[in-house]
Structure formats: C-alpha cells, structure tokens
Design a protein around this motif. Sequence first.
Motif, PDB file in Angstrom:
ATOM      1  N   PRO A  64       0.809  -1.229   0.000  1.00 26.80           N
ATOM      2  CA  PRO A  64       0.000   0.000   0.000  1.00 26.80           C
ATOM      3  C   PRO A  64       0.842   1.278   0.000  1.00 26.80           C
ATOM      4  CG  PRO A  64      -0.871  -1.566   1.590  1.00 26.80           C
ATOM      5  CD  PRO A  64       0.404  -2.161   1.067  1.00 26.80           C
ATOM      6  N   ASP A  65       2.094   1.233   0.495  1.00 27.02           N
ATOM      7  CA  ASP A  65       2.923   2.454   0.476  1.00 27.02           C
ATOM      8  C   ASP A  65       3.727   2.573  -0.819  1.00 27.02           C
ATOM      9  OD1 ASP A  65       4.803   0.472   0.747  1.00 27.02           O
ATOM     10  OD2 ASP A  65       5.933   1.481   2.338  1.00 27.02           O
ATOM     11  N   GLY A  66       3.487   1.650  -1.782  1.00 26.90           N
ATOM     12  CA  GLY A  66       4.148   1.745  -3.085  1.00 26.90           C
ATOM     13  C   GLY A  66       5.402   0.880  -3.199  1.00 26.90           C
ATOM     14  N   THR A  67       5.927   0.341  -2.094  1.00 30.63           N
ATOM     15  CA  THR A  67       7.143  -0.484  -2.166  1.00 30.63           C
ATOM     16  C   THR A  67       6.871  -1.711  -3.035  1.00 30.63           C
ATOM     17  OG1 THR A  67       7.530   0.133   0.127  1.00 30.63           O
ATOM     18  CG2 THR A  67       8.914  -1.645  -0.757  1.00 30.63           C
ATOM     19  N   HIS A  68       7.759  -1.961  -4.003  1.00 27.02           N
ATOM     20  CA  HIS A  68       7.553  -3.114  -4.884  1.00 27.02           C
ATOM     21  C   HIS A  68       8.216  -4.356  -4.273  1.00 27.02           C
ATOM     22  CE1 HIS A  68       8.465  -5.842  -8.272  1.00 27.02           C
ATOM     23  NE2 HIS A  68       7.198  -5.536  -8.551  1.00 27.02           N
ATOM     24  N   ILE A  69       7.428  -5.446  -4.182  1.00 32.95           N
ATOM     25  CA  ILE A  69       7.963  -6.692  -3.619  1.00 32.95           C
ATOM     26  C   ILE A  69       8.014  -7.737  -4.746  1.00 32.95           C
ATOM     27  CG2 ILE A  69       7.679  -8.462  -1.806  1.00 32.95           C
ATOM     28  CD1 ILE A  69       7.974  -5.665  -0.636  1.00 32.95           C
ATOM     29  N   PRO A  70       9.207  -8.260  -5.037  1.00 32.67           N
ATOM     30  CA  PRO A  70       9.309  -9.211  -6.155  1.00 32.67           C
ATOM     31  C   PRO A  70       8.664 -10.564  -5.864  1.00 32.67           C
ATOM     32  CG  PRO A  70      11.484  -8.428  -5.442  1.00 32.67           C
ATOM     33  CD  PRO A  70      10.487  -7.957  -4.430  1.00 32.67           C
ATOM     34  N   ASN A  71       8.422 -11.306  -6.930  1.00 34.82           N
ATOM     35  CA  ASN A  71       7.860 -12.661  -6.838  1.00 34.82           C
ATOM     36  C   ASN A  71       8.750 -13.540  -5.933  1.00 34.82           C
ATOM     37  OD1 ASN A  71       8.300 -15.552  -7.989  1.00 34.82           O
ATOM     38  ND2 ASN A  71       6.261 -14.991  -8.690  1.00 34.82           N
ATOM     39  N   GLY A  72       8.123 -14.404  -5.142  1.00 34.37           N
ATOM     40  CA  GLY A  72       8.882 -15.359  -4.316  1.00 34.37           C
ATOM     41  C   GLY A  72       9.156 -14.890  -2.899  1.00 34.37           C
ATOM     42  N   ILE A  73       8.952 -13.600  -2.626  1.00 34.20           N
ATOM     43  CA  ILE A  73       9.257 -13.067  -1.277  1.00 34.20           C
ATOM     44  C   ILE A  73       8.076 -13.321  -0.330  1.00 34.20           C
ATOM     45  CG2 ILE A  73       9.657 -10.885  -0.011  1.00 34.20           C
ATOM     46  CD1 ILE A  73      12.057 -11.515  -1.634  1.00 34.20           C
ATOM     47  N   TYR A  74       8.423 -13.589   0.939  1.00 36.73           N
ATOM     48  CA  TYR A  74       7.386 -13.767   1.968  1.00 36.73           C
ATOM     49  C   TYR A  74       7.140 -12.429   2.671  1.00 36.73           C
ATOM     50  CZ  TYR A  74       7.960 -18.832   1.573  1.00 36.73           C
ATOM     51  OH  TYR A  74       7.998 -20.126   1.119  1.00 36.73           O
ATOM     52  N   ILE A  75       5.863 -12.161   2.935  1.00 36.52           N
ATOM     53  CA  ILE A  75       5.472 -10.942   3.672  1.00 36.52           C
ATOM     54  C   ILE A  75       4.768 -11.375   4.953  1.00 36.52           C
ATOM     55  CG2 ILE A  75       4.017  -8.865   3.590  1.00 36.52           C
ATOM     56  CD1 ILE A  75       4.102  -8.896   0.641  1.00 36.52           C
ATOM     57  N   GLY A  76       4.990 -10.673   6.052  1.00 31.34           N
ATOM     58  CA  GLY A  76       4.285 -11.048   7.287  1.00 31.34           C
ATOM     59  C   GLY A  76       4.218  -9.889   8.261  1.00 31.34           C
ATOM     60  N   LEU A  77       3.606 -10.163   9.422  1.00 29.11           N
ATOM     61  CA  LEU A  77       3.532  -9.167  10.496  1.00 29.11           C
ATOM     62  C   LEU A  77       4.466  -9.585  11.628  1.00 29.11           C
ATOM     63  CD1 LEU A  77      -0.353  -8.735  10.919  1.00 29.11           C
ATOM     64  CD2 LEU A  77       1.179  -7.387   9.489  1.00 29.11           C
ATOM     65  N   SER A  78       4.903  -8.633  12.437  1.00 27.42           N
ATOM     66  CA  SER A  78       5.757  -8.959  13.576  1.00 27.42           C
ATOM     67  C   SER A  78       4.895  -9.195  14.815  1.00 27.42           C
ATOM     68  CB  SER A  78       6.736  -7.811  13.840  1.00 27.42           C
ATOM     69  OG  SER A  78       7.323  -7.982  15.110  1.00 27.42           O
ATOM     70  N   ALA A  79       4.519 -10.460  15.049  1.00 30.63           N
ATOM     71  CA  ALA A  79       3.743 -10.768  16.260  1.00 30.63           C
ATOM     72  C   ALA A  79       4.603 -10.443  17.486  1.00 30.63           C
ATOM     73  CB  ALA A  79       3.352 -12.242  16.261  1.00 30.63           C
ATOM     74  N   GLU A  80       5.903 -10.667  17.345  1.00 31.21           N
ATOM     75  CA  GLU A  80       6.826 -10.418  18.454  1.00 31.21           C
ATOM     76  C   GLU A  80       6.756  -8.953  18.911  1.00 31.21           C
ATOM     77  OE1 GLU A  80      10.394 -12.678  17.737  1.00 31.21           O
ATOM     78  OE2 GLU A  80      11.544 -11.089  18.711  1.00 31.21           O
ATOM     79  N   GLY A  81       6.700  -8.034  17.954  1.00 35.15           N
ATOM     80  CA  GLY A  81       6.625  -6.615  18.300  1.00 35.15           C
ATOM     81  C   GLY A  81       5.228  -6.228  18.768  1.00 35.15           C
ATOM     82  N   ILE A  82       4.217  -6.652  18.011  1.00 37.39           N
ATOM     83  CA  ILE A  82       2.835  -6.243  18.303  1.00 37.39           C
ATOM     84  C   ILE A  82       2.422  -6.685  19.708  1.00 37.39           C
ATOM     85  CG2 ILE A  82       0.413  -6.645  17.621  1.00 37.39           C
ATOM     86  CD1 ILE A  82       1.485  -6.760  14.679  1.00 37.39           C
ATOM     87  N   HIS A  83       2.763  -7.926  20.084  1.00 37.17           N
ATOM     88  CA  HIS A  83       2.350  -8.443  21.401  1.00 37.17           C
ATOM     89  C   HIS A  83       3.096  -7.771  22.558  1.00 37.17           C
ATOM     90  CE1 HIS A  83       0.639 -12.472  19.704  1.00 37.17           C
ATOM     91  NE2 HIS A  83      -0.005 -11.397  19.290  1.00 37.17           N
ATOM     92  N   MET A  84       4.160  -7.038  22.233  1.00 39.80           N
ATOM     93  CA  MET A  84       4.947  -6.377  23.287  1.00 39.80           C
ATOM     94  C   MET A  84       4.827  -4.852  23.199  1.00 39.80           C
ATOM     95  SD  MET A  84       6.395  -8.281  25.355  1.00 39.80           S
ATOM     96  CE  MET A  84       6.087 -10.004  25.468  1.00 39.80           C
ATOM     97  N   ASP A  85       3.807  -4.390  22.499  1.00 40.95           N
ATOM     98  CA  ASP A  85       3.666  -2.955  22.279  1.00 40.95           C
ATOM     99  C   ASP A  85       2.915  -2.317  23.464  1.00 40.95           C
ATOM    100  OD1 ASP A  85       3.045  -0.415  21.438  1.00 40.95           O
ATOM    101  OD2 ASP A  85       2.512  -1.010  19.392  1.00 40.95           O
ATOM    102  N   PRO A  86       3.585  -1.405  24.210  1.00 42.45           N
ATOM    103  CA  PRO A  86       2.902  -0.790  25.363  1.00 42.45           C
ATOM    104  C   PRO A  86       1.707   0.086  24.964  1.00 42.45           C
ATOM    105  CG  PRO A  86       5.094   0.161  25.046  1.00 42.45           C
ATOM    106  CD  PRO A  86       4.960  -0.932  24.038  1.00 42.45           C
ATOM    107  N   ASP A  87       1.623   0.472  23.682  1.00 43.30           N
ATOM    108  CA  ASP A  87       0.426   1.217  23.252  1.00 43.30           C
ATOM    109  C   ASP A  87      -0.782   0.281  23.164  1.00 43.30           C
ATOM    110  OD1 ASP A  87       1.816   3.546  23.046  1.00 43.30           O
ATOM    111  OD2 ASP A  87       2.259   3.301  20.904  1.00 43.30           O
ATOM    112  N   LEU A  88      -0.512  -1.017  23.053  1.00 46.04           N
ATOM    113  CA  LEU A  88      -1.614  -1.991  22.938  1.00 46.04           C
ATOM    114  C   LEU A  88      -1.864  -2.734  24.243  1.00 46.04           C
ATOM    115  CD1 LEU A  88      -0.589  -3.513  19.466  1.00 46.04           C
ATOM    116  CD2 LEU A  88      -2.417  -1.867  19.910  1.00 46.04           C
TER     117      LEU A  88
END
Length: 454
Positions: free
Chosen positions: A333-357
Amino acid sequence: MLAEGYFKYNKQGLPFAAPNFNNFIPNVIVPPEFAHWMDSQPEDKLSAREGQLYFLSKYTFSHPRLHQDTLDANTARTAMIVRLQTLFAQVNDEIVTALNDVWGNDEEEWKEVNLYETMWVVVARAANRAFLGRPLCRDARFLDTLRTYVNSFATQGILIRFLVPEILQPVLGRMLAWPVHLRYRRLVDGYLLPYARHMIREMKSGKLLQDEDSFAHWLAAADNSKHPDDETMADALAGQLASAEFAPLHTSTFAITNTLLDILSSPQHGGILAALRNEAEAALQGAPDTWTRADILRLELADSVIRESQRLNRTTGKAMLRRVVAKEGLALPDGTHIPNGIYIGLSAEGIHMDPDLYEAPEEFRPFRFAGMDGREKARKLVSIGIEYLPFGYGRHGCPGRFFVASMLTVMLAVIARGYEIEGLEERPKGHSISDHSAPPRDVMVRVRRRRKVI
Ligand code: HEM
C-alpha cells in the motif's frame, strides 16, 4: 530482531526486511495497518497456502491428499473444523479420564510427572476422541506411531527446507524424506486404513459405527459417492485423517504446557490456581466434571490465562506469513515493490509487546483479558485481531481455535479443580531457533489429587 524492527520501522508505518534462514532472501515485515490489504489479496497474487507451507517440504508429503489438505481450509473442511467444538462432551470425558491416567488419583502421596509429556498424552487423547473416537484415541501404540510420524514430518521438512539448497532438493529432499514415508505407511497401514475401511463398510450397511459422532464420520459422509470404489475412498479418507492430525497436537500441547509453566512460576501461583478452582466450582455447582457448553462459557478466568500465555509465548515471531506469487511481483500500500517469491508477514513479536496496545506488556497478568486487570477490556481466547495474532488474522485465521479454546479451558479447569500442584522457583526456558520457540520438554512438576470434600 522482529520486535526491534517493529518499533523502529513498523510503528512509523514502514516495512522492513528481516533475515530468512530458509533461502536467505529476506522476509518483508509490514506494519499492522497493512493486514487488511494483505487479507484482501487474491491467492494467485499473495498466497496464504504458500505461507503456511513455509516450514514444510513437498518431498515429505506421502499422499497427494496430504498435500491438498494439509492446513488447507476449503469451505467444507473449515465448517467441519469449526463444528468440532460441538463434540465437547466426548472431548471433556477424555480429558478427565486421560488426566486421571497420567497424573493419578492418589490423595495422600505427591507424584512427580513430566509436564510436557503428560500434557501431550491428554491433548492427543482428547483431540483423537473428537477425530477418531474410541477405542483408537486410547490406544497407546497408535498414539506413539502417530507422534513419531508427526514429529518426523515436521523435523525432516524443516531440515530439507532450511539446510538443503533449493537446487539440490529434488535429489537430497527425496533422500532425506524417506523416514517420513516409512512412518506414514506404519500409521496408515497399521491404523488409519483399516479404520477407514471399517467405517466405510459400516456406513454403507447403514449401521452406526460407534455410539458417538466424530470428525472421521463427517469426512466419510462428505466424501461418500465421490470415489469410484470403496478402496479408493478408504485410501483418501486415511490420507485426510493423517493430514488433520498435524494441526492440533503440538500447537495445543505447547499452549497448555506454557500456560501451566507461566502459572506455576508466578509468585502468585497459589492465588491463581485458587481463583481458577473457585471459578470451576462455581460453574459446575458441585456436579462432577461433565462440562456443558454453558459451563465452559463461564470459565472466563481460565480462558484469559490461556490467552495471556499465548500472547507471551508465541510459537513463531511472525504472523500472517504470505508469499508473493504474482509473476510481476506486488506493490505494498505504500508503493514499495515486492518481487515474486518473497514472503510478507507481520511482527507478532513486536505487536504483542507494544505498550500502546498492552499495559506492562512484558508482565504475565493472568486475568488481563477477563477485564479485571489494568486498562485492558475483556477478550475471549478465540477473538483475533491485528493486535492479537497467535491464531493468525483474517480469512485464514485458525478455524480450529474454537475447538482448542474449549478443550484447553476445560483442561485447565479440571486440573485446578482436581489437583494440587507445587510451584516452580523460576520460569523454565524453552527452546528457540531463529524466531520460533517451544516450551521445555523436561520440566518435572509435583502433583497430588485434591481430597474430595464430602
Ligand atoms: C493452540 C492451538 C493452535 C494454534 C496456536 C493455531 C495457530 C494457527 C495459525 C497461526 C494459523 C495460520 C493463520 C494464517 O495463515 O494467518 C492456523 C491456521 C490453521 N489452523 Fe490452527 N492453530 C491451532 C490449532 C488448530 C486445530 C486444533 C485445528 C484443527 C482441528 C487447526 C486448523 C487450522 C487450519 C485448517 C488452518 C488453515 C486456515 C486457512 O488457511 O484458512 N488449528 N492455525
């Protein structure tokens, strides 16, 4: 690393590259607000299935049905998986019987038990009571054969995917996979195929196979008349049953072992167990351990403590792993181009330790999600969102979580109600490889059956 990147880049709305020990092409970890966009991408552009097969090698799949069905959630399978929770009466009966077998019922003497191993037995019996029914779920040799197969499928798959260069996999992959095929044959020829043949015979003759429903019954009924002959149908059913066994065993054993380790190593462990016991007593009002759906829904503290432990003890630091399969690649969504074959994911490690959450995210607060602790609102274990990722998120969020939540809360309630357990001085460390972790398998705990109050 995944947490550091989350705070440094994702919190600024930016993606970052994290090392990947599979083929050394970095994974791209995106900010949580991209999750909706990820979830809306079609499978032929951003593949969830490829992401779920990240650890597995195609050379370890012994049956084409396994490859099609493993973790694959077509509508019928998902509906059946969600329906598994309706088998709670059978599953709960198995939990009580299995716990009695592994932890005993001696009200005088303390017994030392291996926590992980005994929890494995209870989970394997309870899950297989729902999958295959009795007597197979209690057959120790079947459970051993199953465990050896599931373990070798996972370890050989990881070995091939992570240590063998992709170009050598067609040769070395096949060679390294042979122990898995051998164990698959032992499981299928020794147990699942005879079971499937028997079930098909009984179903076709109009007889009820057992006094209870099971996942295998539903699969057989759904597959009926789709195959040219009974033998092909039995072979397909055995393959589907073998594939269904991957999902619940280790994931649920890790979850209940971690929950108990978190409770037992907390300075308040006595108070936590007492609160869980009181809750269970209040839910059952003195009745024996026959849990109804309504009783299970009253186990809010047990549900919260498992949810909190799952937040702190992730099996993997990444969530919602998806692979770019569009030939031309894909733009984030921010325009960064990701080539074929690359894995995309979220950081559960960061999100679960976020003091804002989460208030004081590093603290184990067992009743955080029961709406009694700090600023957190009440949330059930099954409720998923971009701030809580142990079961993934979106269309592919784990359909087995309803079954797991019911099985694990009852396990915890039966344990708290029926046993005294000695606390631990410190939280035993688990094993970690890269961003993946598992609870320790050698922790011994002392348990004693609680005296029955007459
Ligand atoms: C504590 C236990 C469990 C945990 C932590 C867990 C976790 C997960 C996670 C993280 C995903 C991936 C979601 C994604 O790609 O975004 C998943 C998917 C899945 N899980 Fe579970 N799971 C558990 C138990 C089970 C059980 C008991 C079953 C079945 C009886 C099951 C069946 C599935 C299936 C079929 C999928 C694929 C869903 C899809 O692609 O649409 N899981 N699970």
